[in-house]
Design a protein around this motif. Structure first.
Motif, PDB file in Angstrom:
ATOM      1  N   ILE A  17      11.300  -1.728  12.267  1.00  0.00           N
ATOM      2  CA  ILE A  17      10.553  -2.543  11.889  1.00  0.00           C
ATOM      3  C   ILE A  17       9.102  -2.586  12.783  1.00  0.00           C
ATOM      4  O   ILE A  17       8.065  -2.489  12.394  1.00  0.00           O
ATOM      5  N   ALA A  18       9.370  -2.212  14.052  1.00  0.00           N
ATOM      6  CA  ALA A  18       8.458  -1.932  15.075  1.00  0.00           C
ATOM      7  C   ALA A  18       7.664  -0.706  14.788  1.00  0.00           C
ATOM      8  O   ALA A  18       6.432  -0.668  14.859  1.00  0.00           O
ATOM      9  N   LEU A  19       8.339   0.393  14.322  1.00  0.00           N
ATOM     10  CA  LEU A  19       7.531   1.486  14.119  1.00  0.00           C
ATOM     11  C   LEU A  19       6.983   1.988  12.755  1.00  0.00           C
ATOM     12  O   LEU A  19       6.282   2.572  12.461  1.00  0.00           O
ATOM     13  N   TYR A  20       7.909   1.303  11.784  1.00  0.00           N
ATOM     14  CA  TYR A  20       7.523   1.558  10.501  1.00  0.00           C
ATOM     15  C   TYR A  20       6.829   0.478   9.546  1.00  0.00           C
ATOM     16  O   TYR A  20       6.074   0.715   8.737  1.00  0.00           O
ATOM     17  N   ILE A  21       6.996  -0.750   9.919  1.00  0.00           N
ATOM     18  CA  ILE A  21       6.524  -1.843   9.349  1.00  0.00           C
ATOM     19  C   ILE A  21       5.280  -2.319   9.938  1.00  0.00           C
ATOM     20  O   ILE A  21       4.255  -2.667   9.256  1.00  0.00           O
ATOM     21  N   LEU A  22       5.250  -2.534  11.176  1.00  0.00           N
ATOM     22  CA  LEU A  22       4.284  -3.495  11.986  1.00  0.00           C
ATOM     23  C   LEU A  22       2.829  -2.480  11.939  1.00  0.00           C
ATOM     24  O   LEU A  22       1.835  -3.022  11.935  1.00  0.00           O
ATOM     25  N   PRO A  23       2.860  -1.152  12.118  1.00  0.00           N
ATOM     26  CA  PRO A  23       1.691  -0.583  12.274  1.00  0.00           C
ATOM     27  C   PRO A  23       0.788  -0.165  10.906  1.00  0.00           C
ATOM     28  O   PRO A  23      -0.074   0.476  10.901  1.00  0.00           O
ATOM     29  N   LEU A  24       1.583  -0.340   9.952  1.00  0.00           N
ATOM     30  CA  LEU A  24       1.050  -0.026   8.569  1.00  0.00           C
ATOM     31  C   LEU A  24      -0.239  -0.240   8.425  1.00  0.00           C
ATOM     32  O   LEU A  24      -1.220   0.335   7.435  1.00  0.00           O
ATOM     33  N   GLY A  25      -0.867  -1.414   8.527  1.00  0.00           N
ATOM     34  CA  GLY A  25      -2.049  -1.786   8.276  1.00  0.00           C
ATOM     35  C   GLY A  25      -3.000  -1.736   9.312  1.00  0.00           C
ATOM     36  O   GLY A  25      -4.342  -2.038   8.992  1.00  0.00           O
ATOM     37  N   LEU A  26      -2.903  -0.965  10.360  1.00  0.00           N
ATOM     38  CA  LEU A  26      -3.663  -1.047  11.559  1.00  0.00           C
ATOM     39  C   LEU A  26      -4.579  -0.069  11.690  1.00  0.00           C
ATOM     40  O   LEU A  26      -5.697  -0.067  12.276  1.00  0.00           O
ATOM     41  N   ARG A  27      -4.499   1.061  10.772  1.00  0.00           N
ATOM     42  CA  ARG A  27      -5.271   2.115  10.551  1.00  0.00           C
ATOM     43  C   ARG A  27      -5.924   2.462   9.414  1.00  0.00           C
ATOM     44  O   ARG A  27      -5.281   2.033   8.391  1.00  0.00           O
ATOM     45  N   ASP A  28      -7.211   2.814   9.325  1.00  0.00           N
ATOM     46  CA  ASP A  28      -7.786   3.013   8.043  1.00  0.00           C
ATOM     47  C   ASP A  28      -7.131   4.117   7.130  1.00  0.00           C
ATOM     48  O   ASP A  28      -6.383   5.012   7.690  1.00  0.00           O
ATOM     49  N   LEU A  29      -7.183   4.198   5.746  1.00  0.00           N
ATOM     50  CA  LEU A  29      -6.852   5.239   5.041  1.00  0.00           C
ATOM     51  C   LEU A  29      -7.271   6.508   5.566  1.00  0.00           C
ATOM     52  O   LEU A  29      -8.285   7.018   5.840  1.00  0.00           O
ATOM     53  N   TRP A  30      -6.368   7.507   5.329  1.00  0.00           N
ATOM     54  CA  TRP A  30      -6.701   8.808   5.478  1.00  0.00           C
ATOM     55  C   TRP A  30      -7.057   9.699   4.301  1.00  0.00           C
ATOM     56  O   TRP A  30      -6.658   9.545   3.222  1.00  0.00           O
ATOM     57  N   SER A  31      -8.274  10.630   4.653  1.00  0.00           N
ATOM     58  CA  SER A  31      -8.531  11.214   3.179  1.00  0.00           C
ATOM     59  C   SER A  31      -7.929  12.661   3.216  1.00  0.00           C
ATOM     60  O   SER A  31      -7.917  13.473   4.409  1.00  0.00           O
ATOM     61  N   PRO A  32      -7.682  13.215   2.191  1.00  0.00           N
ATOM     62  CA  PRO A  32      -7.495  12.723   0.706  1.00  0.00           C
ATOM     63  C   PRO A  32      -6.399  11.948   0.518  1.00  0.00           C
ATOM     64  O   PRO A  32      -6.414  11.166  -0.746  1.00  0.00           O
ATOM     65  N   ASP A  33      -5.064  12.360   0.954  1.00  0.00           N
ATOM     66  CA  ASP A  33      -3.770  11.850   0.408  1.00  0.00           C
ATOM     67  C   ASP A  33      -3.780  10.348   0.204  1.00  0.00           C
ATOM     68  O   ASP A  33      -3.504   9.852  -0.883  1.00  0.00           O
ATOM     69  N   GLU A  34      -3.946   9.507   1.063  1.00  0.00           N
ATOM     70  CA  GLU A  34      -3.787   8.197   0.952  1.00  0.00           C
ATOM     71  C   GLU A  34      -4.742   7.626   0.183  1.00  0.00           C
ATOM     72  O   GLU A  34      -4.374   6.674  -0.426  1.00  0.00           O
ATOM     73  N   LEU A  35      -5.968   7.827   0.031  1.00  0.00           N
ATOM     74  CA  LEU A  35      -7.168   7.242  -0.829  1.00  0.00           C
ATOM     75  C   LEU A  35      -6.634   7.702  -2.210  1.00  0.00           C
ATOM     76  O   LEU A  35      -6.900   7.022  -3.017  1.00  0.00           O
ATOM     77  N   ARG A  36      -6.480   8.794  -2.495  1.00  0.00           N
ATOM     78  CA  ARG A  36      -5.962   9.482  -3.916  1.00  0.00           C
ATOM     79  C   ARG A  36      -5.015   8.400  -4.386  1.00  0.00           C
ATOM     80  O   ARG A  36      -4.969   8.114  -5.528  1.00  0.00           O
ATOM     81  N   TYR A  37      -3.441   8.421  -3.659  1.00  0.00           N
ATOM     82  CA  TYR A  37      -2.448   7.731  -4.110  1.00  0.00           C
ATOM     83  C   TYR A  37      -2.710   6.122  -4.224  1.00  0.00           C
ATOM     84  O   TYR A  37      -2.175   5.455  -5.249  1.00  0.00           O
ATOM     85  N   ALA A  38      -3.640   5.649  -3.292  1.00  0.00           N
ATOM     86  CA  ALA A  38      -4.187   4.232  -3.409  1.00  0.00           C
ATOM     87  C   ALA A  38      -4.810   3.838  -4.518  1.00  0.00           C
ATOM     88  O   ALA A  38      -4.568   2.966  -5.502  1.00  0.00           O
ATOM     89  N   GLU A  39      -5.791   5.007  -4.786  1.00  0.00           N
ATOM     90  CA  GLU A  39      -6.640   4.704  -6.056  1.00  0.00           C
ATOM     91  C   GLU A  39      -5.862   4.818  -7.444  1.00  0.00           C
ATOM     92  O   GLU A  39      -6.154   3.982  -8.497  1.00  0.00           O
ATOM     93  N   ILE A  40      -4.971   5.878  -7.750  1.00  0.00           N
ATOM     94  CA  ILE A  40      -4.393   6.167  -8.812  1.00  0.00           C
ATOM     95  C   ILE A  40      -3.375   4.724  -9.130  1.00  0.00           C
ATOM     96  O   ILE A  40      -3.366   4.546 -10.237  1.00  0.00           O
ATOM     97  N   ALA A  41      -2.734   4.161  -8.023  1.00  0.00           N
ATOM     98  CA  ALA A  41      -1.803   2.906  -8.035  1.00  0.00           C
ATOM     99  C   ALA A  41      -2.874   1.840  -8.524  1.00  0.00           C
ATOM    100  O   ALA A  41      -2.342   0.877  -9.433  1.00  0.00           O
ATOM    101  N   ARG A  42      -3.968   1.708  -7.943  1.00  0.00           N
ATOM    102  CA  ARG A  42      -4.710   0.543  -8.204  1.00  0.00           C
ATOM    103  C   ARG A  42      -5.214   0.714  -9.690  1.00  0.00           C
ATOM    104  O   ARG A  42      -5.314  -0.382 -10.282  1.00  0.00           O
ATOM    105  N   GLU A  43      -5.626   1.812 -10.069  1.00  0.00           N
ATOM    106  CA  GLU A  43      -6.017   1.846 -11.564  1.00  0.00           C
ATOM    107  C   GLU A  43      -4.813   1.423 -12.576  1.00  0.00           C
ATOM    108  O   GLU A  43      -4.992   1.210 -13.404  1.00  0.00           O
ATOM    109  N   MET A  44      -3.671   1.905 -12.175  1.00  0.00           N
ATOM    110  CA  MET A  44      -2.406   1.858 -12.950  1.00  0.00           C
ATOM    111  C   MET A  44      -2.197   0.100 -13.315  1.00  0.00           C
ATOM    112  O   MET A  44      -1.829  -0.109 -14.254  1.00  0.00           O
ATOM    113  N   VAL A  45      -2.366  -0.687 -11.906  1.00  0.00           N
ATOM    114  CA  VAL A  45      -2.342  -2.238 -12.134  1.00  0.00           C
ATOM    115  C   VAL A  45      -3.431  -2.548 -12.767  1.00  0.00           C
ATOM    116  O   VAL A  45      -3.234  -3.552 -13.997  1.00  0.00           O
ATOM    117  N   GLN A  46      -4.842  -2.209 -12.600  1.00  0.00           N
ATOM    118  CA  GLN A  46      -5.860  -2.679 -13.173  1.00  0.00           C
ATOM    119  C   GLN A  46      -5.950  -2.319 -14.619  1.00  0.00           C
ATOM    120  O   GLN A  46      -6.394  -3.180 -15.412  1.00  0.00           O
TER     121      GLN A  46
END
Length: 551
Positions: A17-46
């Protein structure tokens, strides 16, 4: 050995919990991988399109669907934020750890199972990818589950159990296939078949292989047919371009030499790397164990497979980490129980290494060799504190008496680093690979009608994700969107650099235009912008609407 007050059954879940869950939202998304997969999933839902992956509303056939499903479900549950983008990776790490626990608890004992999970969760490569949005973590979940099911099947006491366990293996193989492709089917084959030959059970795998393949086919077929019906060219591209060219062609993507993975394997097994020699030395008498034999093949053969392939990325060897954890855990337990001097020697080397790193960081900072600004003077000290805590835990491991305490000391070493990484990352990296801060700075210039242009899929995805747009134009480099942009209904979304001035003049007749540069050089002859904003490696050229300029 003295009875321990430390209960790994309590500490390991808290550590996760401390290593894998708590820090997930603390830092901004890294380019290119995280932004790519975030956007593909967002469009899938939208778009409510759960069949064909799209990226900025362009066809994106680089990967199958399962990883995008997992990311999209995460966004449905947690919303569009940094936590949800990374949650599927953390969940996948939890799932792989659970498989390891079930496997080792069943075929060894519960204490060894908890030690194995502690080793696995604290491996540096697992740490990194378990809190980073990339599909390799999800593939690792399904492969670990498949390998676990295969071992249970090979040791099943009756026919009913074989039906169930081989069926589960087929199910997990299908999920792996739908996460990253046909590679997922190759890895279990190159491990399980040699293992069954080694165990003189080849006839059994031949007898039950059809059932595994049938289950995998039945589970995969609905989506495979659906995506073919929606996009008939999908499978042609995915098989020939994404598999044959990427892994075997002379011009394979990410080509690297055979030895490429060796340094990443060493780095990926930190902190346990330092005591690995002592652990392996105390494996005497364990090599005849069915579980250890299986783990050896599971670790070595995929590693060789990835090494032979011409296309390489460090993340590809993540599936090797689970069996390595099994082997290391067994060896570490033996070394500790036998009061190995090698364990203490390795721990002192561990401590000395990170003390040396800490001193080096401070020296480089004070002689002005670190790329830090004045307001970042705290970062070297924070990093020194982190590595100092790491070194202290290495010393503690030599002083405590019980197995649980020694294992816990090693498991906790990466905790402070990953909890504080958001505060350690220097501005040069933030302003070079994490565009959130820069886009927030220029956001007042943007309206819902502003024409947005990225110079590469990475900058395009930043516009798409942060401004919730799927109509961003691309210039400079097509990158992984080359194939999608070749379709007649999408080709207009790419603007060659030579045509950029004409595009700007045409678009500004009706709307403002913003171009984000980072990956390619700004053309020398580009029209002078009304506003130019620079931060790190990011540059924005902003052109106001012609009527607004005239007024």
């Amino acid at each position: 050995m003295t009875k321990s007050k430390i209960n790994l059954a309590v500490l390991v879940p808290l550590f996760f919990i401390a290593l894998y869950i708590l820090p997930l939202g603390l830092r901004d998304l890294w380019s290119p991988d995280e932004l790519r997969y975030a956007e593909i999933a967002r469009e899938m839902v939208q778009n409510n399109n759960w069949i064909v992956p799209t990226f900025n509303d362009l066809r994106y056939f680089e990967k199958p669907i399962m990883g995008h499903w997992m990311n999209a479900i995460s966004q449905v549950i947690f919303g569009e934020n940094n936590f949800s983008v990374r949650f599927a990776s953390a969940f996948s790490t939890f799932g792989a750890a659970l498989c390891l626990f079930l496997l080792v608890a069943r075929f060894a004992n519960r204490q060894q199972a908890w030690v194995t999970v502690a080793v696995f969760l604290s491996l540096f490569l697992v740490n990194n990818l378990g809190s980073y949005s990339v599909l390799d973590g999800m593939l690792n979940l399904w492969l670990t589950a498949a390998f676990t099911a295969f071992f249970f099947a090979a040791d099943s006491p009756n026919t009913s159990a074989r039906w169930r366990n081989y069926g589960l293996a087929g199910l997990f193989c299908s999920f792996a296939l739908m996460t990253k492709g046909f590679l997922a089917l190759a890895l279990p084959v190159i491990v399980v078949v040699p293992f069954m030959i080694w165990q003189k059970q080849l006839l059994e795998i031949l007898k039950w292989g059809w059932w595994v393949m049938l289950v995998a086919l039945v589970v995969t077929l609905p989506w495979a047919l659906a995506v073919h019906a929606a996009e008939p060219d999908y499978w042609h591209y995915f098989f020939w371009v994404e598999h044959i060219q990427r892994f075997s062609a002379d011009n394979a993507q990410h080509a690297a030499p055979f030895w490429y993975y060796i340094p990443f394997l060493m780095l990926g097994t930190i902190p346990w790397l330092f005591i690995a020699p002592a652990a392996l030395k105390h494996m005497s008498g364990q090599w005849d164990s069915r579980l250890i034999r299986y783990a050896i093949l599971w670790a070595v053969l995929p590693f060789l497979f990835f090494s032979i392939a011409k296309g390489k990325l460090a993340t590809y060897i993540l599936p090797c980490m689970a069996p390595i954890a099994i082997i290391l855990a067994q060896g570490v337990m033996n070394a500790i129980k036998n009061k190995s001097k090698g364990f203490n020697i390795g721990s002192y080397i561990n401590a000395g290494f990170f003390i040396l790193v800490s001193v080096t960081v401070l020296v480089l900072f004070y002689i002005g060799k670190l790329p830090l600004t004045e307001d970042e003077a705290y970062r070297p000290w924070l990093l020194t504190l982190v590595f100092g805590a790491w070194a202290a835990l290495a010393i503690v491991a030599t002083k405590v008496k019980t197995l649980e305490a020694k294992v816990s000391s090693y498991m906790l070493m990466p905790l402070s680093l990953f909890l504080l990484v958001w505060a350690i990352i220097p501005n040069i990296s933030i302003d070079g690979k994490m565009p959130a801060r820069f886009l927030k700075q220029v956001s007042p210039l943007i309206t819902e009608n502003t024409v947005l242009v990225g110079d590469h899929p990475s900058t395009m995805s930043a516009f798409s994700w942060y401004f919730k747009r799927h109509d961003v134009y691309l210039t400079g480099s097509k990158g992984e969107l080359t194939y999608g942009l070749n379709y007649p209904d999408s080709s207009h979304r790419f603007v060659p650099l030579d045509n950029l001035n004409g595009f700007i003049e045409h678009q500004t007749q009706d709307e403002a235009v913003m171009i984000l540069f980072r990956e390619v050089d700004v053309p020398a002859n580009i029209n002078a912008p009304d506003q130019k904003v620079v931060r790190g490696k990011y540059q924005v050229y902003f052109y106001e609407q012609a009527d607004a300029v005239a007024n």
